[in-house]
Design an enzyme around this catalytic site. Structure first.
Site, PDB file in Angstrom:
ATOM      1  N   TRP A 151     -57.297 -34.453   7.421  1.00 39.52           N
ATOM      2  CA  TRP A 151     -57.240 -33.198   8.169  1.00 39.52           C
ATOM      3  C   TRP A 151     -56.331 -32.187   7.504  1.00 39.52           C
ATOM      4  CZ3 TRP A 151     -61.271 -32.343  10.747  1.00 39.52           C
ATOM      5  CH2 TRP A 151     -61.921 -33.368  11.431  1.00 39.52           C
ATOM      6  N   ASP A 196     -50.706 -29.085  13.200  1.00 37.04           N
ATOM      7  CA  ASP A 196     -51.969 -29.503  13.800  1.00 37.04           C
ATOM      8  C   ASP A 196     -51.689 -30.804  14.556  1.00 37.04           C
ATOM      9  OD1 ASP A 196     -54.450 -30.525  14.446  1.00 37.04           O
ATOM     10  OD2 ASP A 196     -55.267 -30.427  12.402  1.00 37.04           O
ATOM     11  N   LYS A 251     -59.559 -34.795  21.729  1.00 37.74           N
ATOM     12  CA  LYS A 251     -58.914 -36.070  21.419  1.00 37.74           C
ATOM     13  C   LYS A 251     -58.083 -36.552  22.610  1.00 37.74           C
ATOM     14  CE  LYS A 251     -60.678 -35.287  17.429  1.00 37.74           C
ATOM     15  NZ  LYS A 251     -60.068 -34.679  16.272  1.00 37.74           N
TER      16      LYS A 251
HETATM   17  C1  LIG Z   1     -60.549 -33.700  15.201  1.00 37.52           C
HETATM   18  C2  LIG Z   1     -59.500 -32.996  14.446  1.00 37.52           C
HETATM   19  C3  LIG Z   1     -59.696 -31.707  13.924  1.00 37.52           C
HETATM   20  C4  LIG Z   1     -61.028 -30.990  13.986  1.00 37.52           C
HETATM   21  O1  LIG Z   1     -61.370 -30.609  15.218  1.00 37.52           O
HETATM   22  P1  LIG Z   1     -62.757 -29.835  15.472  1.00 37.52           P
HETATM   23  O2  LIG Z   1     -62.663 -29.571  16.921  1.00 37.52           O
HETATM   24  O3  LIG Z   1     -63.861 -30.751  15.086  1.00 37.52           O
HETATM   25  O4  LIG Z   1     -62.736 -28.602  14.682  1.00 37.52           O
HETATM   26  C5  LIG Z   1     -58.653 -31.105  13.253  1.00 37.52           C
HETATM   27  N1  LIG Z   1     -57.483 -31.728  13.110  1.00 37.52           N
HETATM   28  C6  LIG Z   1     -57.256 -32.969  13.588  1.00 37.52           C
HETATM   29  C7  LIG Z   1     -55.932 -33.610  13.383  1.00 37.52           C
HETATM   30  C8  LIG Z   1     -58.254 -33.641  14.270  1.00 37.52           C
HETATM   31  O5  LIG Z   1     -58.036 -34.874  14.749  1.00 37.52           O
END
Ligand SMILES: *Cc1c(COP(=O)(O)O)cnc(C)c1O
Length: 369
Positions: free
Chosen positions: A112, A182, A206
């Protein structure tokens, strides 16, 4: 019943995302689906500017602020576009406060943060200050750029299973380094000190709610610095000034997130979740570490409590392992296609009973008594 032959009454969903949600929340949403609180409308049918939805929105905002102890000088934005869109939107909103072209520093700890680096390179120079896919590089090794626009880190790498110890060591960078995190896959799983960050973002699917909703927590002095090319609907200042209603926000996602926040409060808040999450992770890693039947690749000090990738020593048995898991109601354990193997995601809504059921199966499959 999920599997009559095996008498499986319970299923446990280990998906990395979209992921398990609290049963109580889903039951409440089902009960309120056709008629929210006597309004005669589903939440999906409400005007985002009507008093009913405004009350839902305000409660969600207030509860999230309380759960994460978000200081008053931070705005909470309920946006769309997911975590990946923030890889573009954060640079578009933040690099404008530096002479162009600006430089963004990154800690690269997995897939990511890797995607964030690639996207940011469209808007700025990028510097990889430190890199490791199996551990969080020690801060003493980070090669930060003086005058960088900000430092980006993915504090929990959902695919690789590397998690920053955000309570203890990180981020203890100099006060003039602006931090962007993030936190998509571990927000609300542990306590954080929001005041250490300029921007925190998280896709909801998540650990919060349905896909489509994206939470952005931004310090208010960072608003109003977007590059002129930033789309208006994604300009943090415009979104903040309009209480996330510059355009129609993902209303149903906000409603479900609000129910999850209430569930978290009822269950002791983030500190209690953290304790449960530590216990769950400990239980699972102990089973993986018991002998060399299973293997993990992340250094002990950087192991994620949320996303636990593991491998069978004998990978020719992968399909057999997954089929056996499924027959026992243990779903979505297949690892991400980029890294293979298995992955168990054990977010807030995964009860310890689910982890115990997985551990029992791991022991059984390994032939342990
Ligand atoms: C799932 C995830 C993303 C991407 O999310 P989307 O909603 O598919 O754009 C970005 N960063 C992390 C750490 C993730 O787990």
């Amino acid at each position: 019943m999920f599997n009559k032959e095996r008498n499986v009454t319970h299923i446990y969903n280990f998906s990395a995302g979209p992921a398990v949600l609290p049963k109580e929340v889903l039951a409440q949403a089902a009960a309120e689906m056709l008629d929210w609180h006597g309004s005669g409308m589903s939440v999906m049918e409400m005007s985002h500017r009507g008093p009913e939805f405004i009350s839902i929105y305000k409660a969600a905002e207030r509860d999230l602020r309380e759960l994460l102890a978000i200081p008053d000088n931070y705005k909470i934005l309920f946006m769309q576009g997911g975590g990946l869109s923030q890889n573009a939107l954060v640079p578009l909103n933040l690099v404008g406060h530096k002479p162009q072209p600006a430089t963004i520093d990154f800690i690269h700890t997995g897939s990511w943060s890797g995607k964030s680096i690639k996207e940011a390179a469209k808007y700025a120079n990028v510097n990889i200050a430190a890199s490791s896919m199996t551990s969080v590089p020690p801060q003493s090794t980070w090669q930060l750029t003086p005058g960088a626009a900000y430092l980006h880190m993915c504090t929990n790498e959902t695919i690789d299973g590397v998690e920053f110890d955000v309570d203890a060591g990180v981020p203890a960078v100099q006060p003039d380094v602006l931090l962007v995190a993030d936190m998509s896959s571990h927000i609300l799983s542990r306590r954080i000190d929001v005041s250490k960050y300029g921007v925190i973002f998280a896709g909801a699917q998540k650990n919060i709610g349905p896909a489509g909703l994206t939470i952005v927590i931004v310090r208010d002095d960072l608003l109003g610095k977007a590059l002129p090319t930033c789309p208006s609907a994604f300009d943090f200042k415009l979104v903040a000034d309009n209480d996330s209603m510059y355009n129609t926000p993902p209303t149903y996602g906000i409603y479900i997130a609000g129910l999850v926040f209430q569930w978290l409060k009822k269950n002791g808040g983030v500190a209690a979740m953290e304790e449960r999450n530590i216990a769950k992770a400990k239980l699972l890693y102990a089973a993986l570490d018991a002998d060399d039947f299973y293997q993990t690749r992340v250094d002990a000090g950087s192991r994620s409590r949320m996303n636990i990738p593991f491998y069978l020593k004998d990978e020719s048995r992968n399909d057999e392992f997954l089929a056996g898991a499924k027959a026992r109601g243990l779903l979505q354990l297949k690892g991400h296609k980029s890294v293979g193997g298995m992955r168990a995601s054990i977010y807030n809504a995964m009860p310890i009973e689910g982890v115990q059921a997985l551990v029992d199966y791991l022991n059984e499959f390994a032939g342990r008594r």
